[in-house]
Motif scaffolding. Sequence first.
Motif, mmCIF file in Angstrom:
data_model
loop_
_atom_site.group_PDB
_atom_site.id
_atom_site.type_symbol
_atom_site.label_atom_id
_atom_site.label_comp_id
_atom_site.label_asym_id
_atom_site.label_seq_id
_atom_site.Cartn_x
_atom_site.Cartn_y
_atom_site.Cartn_z
ATOM 1 N N ARG A 1 0.852 -1.190 0.000
ATOM 2 C CA ARG A 1 0.000 0.000 0.000
ATOM 3 C C ARG A 1 0.887 1.239 0.000
ATOM 4 N N ASN A 2 0.341 2.337 -0.498
ATOM 5 C CA ASN A 2 1.108 3.574 -0.525
ATOM 6 C C ASN A 2 0.456 4.656 0.328
ATOM 7 N N GLN A 3 1.281 5.368 1.051
ATOM 8 C CA GLN A 3 0.853 6.517 1.835
ATOM 9 C C GLN A 3 1.553 7.742 1.257
ATOM 10 N N THR A 4 0.779 8.646 0.697
ATOM 11 C CA THR A 4 1.308 9.828 0.027
ATOM 12 C C THR A 4 1.147 11.049 0.922
ATOM 13 N N LEU B 1 -3.644 11.979 -10.162
ATOM 14 C CA LEU B 1 -4.187 10.883 -10.967
ATOM 15 C C LEU B 1 -3.071 10.076 -11.622
ATOM 16 N N ASP B 2 -2.018 10.759 -12.089
ATOM 17 C CA ASP B 2 -0.862 10.043 -12.647
ATOM 18 C C ASP B 2 -0.244 9.135 -11.593
ATOM 19 N N GLY C 1 -1.130 1.776 -9.439
ATOM 20 C CA GLY C 1 -1.952 0.650 -9.858
ATOM 21 C C GLY C 1 -1.266 -0.251 -10.869
ATOM 22 N N GLU C 2 -0.462 0.357 -11.751
ATOM 23 C CA GLU C 2 0.242 -0.420 -12.771
ATOM 24 C C GLU C 2 1.228 -1.415 -12.179
ATOM 25 N N THR D 1 -11.327 7.491 -10.906
ATOM 26 C CA THR D 1 -10.621 6.214 -10.832
ATOM 27 C C THR D 1 -11.568 5.155 -10.311
ATOM 28 N N THR D 2 -11.169 3.909 -10.420
ATOM 29 C CA THR D 2 -11.995 2.818 -9.925
ATOM 30 C C THR D 2 -11.895 2.735 -8.415
ATOM 31 N N THR D 3 -12.771 1.970 -7.801
ATOM 32 C CA THR D 3 -12.720 1.819 -6.354
ATOM 33 C C THR D 3 -11.455 1.096 -5.909
ATOM 34 N N ILE D 4 -10.824 0.352 -6.808
ATOM 35 C CA ILE D 4 -9.573 -0.312 -6.453
ATOM 36 C C ILE D 4 -8.500 0.710 -6.117
#
Length: 147
Positions: free
Chosen positions: A44-47, A61-62, A68-69, A107-110
């Motif tokens: 998981r990422n915490q920004t 968004l990028d 996600g990629e 974006t998707t819920t994912i």
Amino acid sequence: IVCKAQKLGKHVCVHTHINHANEISSDFTYRAMEMIQDLGVVVRNQTVLLNGVNDHPNRMLDLQESLGEIGIEPYYVYLGDMIPGSENLRTSLQKLLLLEKETRGTTTTITATTTTATTTTTISTTIAKSLIHFATRSEFAEKEKMI
């Protein structure tokens, strides 16, 4: 360690701190995430929302897309702590709310992200959800004065 924890029925998760899509740039990052995820570890990422770095909708968004990629789940977006000398990187709560509004539903819920303004003032979700929770109005007002 991962296998031992999993045998004990423990869920293993690694949290990264990636603040801009440009930080995900090398094959090493892709290979490392693949190896970790192949072990069954959730990443998981915490920004931290940083002024001039990731506080624009397209940049956020990028970042979400880049995460996600490579299979990293966007998890939290934080407003920076009030640390002396870092004022130029801080963003306002108002800017965070505007960013949430401008990116909601894109974006998707994912890749939906939860946003935390401070440890006690939580804004639930930035990208796909829209619930907002504050610890208390007076506590929020005091913290906003310090910003």
